[in-house]
Write an enzyme that holds these catalytic residues in place. Structure first.
Site, PDB file in Angstrom:
ATOM      1  CB  CYS A   7      36.874  41.032  36.668  1.00 50.60           C
ATOM      2  SG  CYS A   7      35.740  39.881  37.451  1.00 50.60           S
ATOM      3  CB  CYS A  83      32.184  39.213  36.211  1.00 49.53           C
ATOM      4  SG  CYS A  83      32.559  40.953  36.475  1.00 49.53           S
ATOM      5  CB  CYS A  90      32.903  47.051  29.280  1.00 50.13           C
ATOM      6  SG  CYS A  90      34.409  46.989  28.304  1.00 50.13           S
TER       7      CYS A  90
END
Length: 151
Positions: A7, A83, A90
């Site tokens: 997240c 999220c 990422c």
């Protein structure tokens, strides 16, 4: 299997998901090592702790951390982003890493009822995921979202 929940701040949604996933893995007898991290580090929010305590799960001892503070950060079988901002940030993982994404709204600054709504959706998604992992399957983003939100 090693699973990472990612997240933005590792302060609420990923912390709650980590607790749910560990709980259901233990309950269902699934060998699952679960970690959570954020693209940035802050602190575990009191509302997340309170919401999870209401369902008997403790976030005591949890702390906000970045990916670099997680053991063996480049060796996860599954990376789950919870999220949209974390999904975009990422990092690229080795080819054998599966990525899944389910968008959960940030309850920060909202009433406790919104925290409960997000907590419960994370719980439904976590149970569905662990049940599937027990069967040797990794569900799609769409079926995980459907399990979470019923849509």
């Amino acid at each position: 299997m090693r699973l990472l929940v990612l997240c933005t701040h590792n302060s609420a949604r990923s912390q709650m998901a980590e607790a749910w996933l560990k709980h259901f893995a233990q309950e269902l007898g699934v060998d699952l090592e679960v970690h959570s991290a954020g693209t940035e580090k802050t602190y575990v929010k009191e509302e997340a702790q309170r919401a999870m305590a209401e369902v008997g799960l403790s976030l005591e001892g949890h702390r906000s951390k970045t990916l670099w503070e997680v053991p063996d950060p480049w060796n996860f079988h599954l990376v789950l982003t919870v999220c949209d901002q974390a999904k975009e940030a990422c990092p690229a993982y080795p080819a054998r890493t599966l990525k899944r994404h389910v968008s959960f709204p940030d309850p920060t600054g909202k009433p406790l009822e919104e925290w409960r709504r997000v907590r419960d959706a994370l719980g439904r998604m976590s149970l569905f995921l662990v049940r599937n992992l027990k069967e040797g399957q990794v569900p799609s983003d769409e079926t995980l979202a459907q399990a979470a939100w019923g849509a």
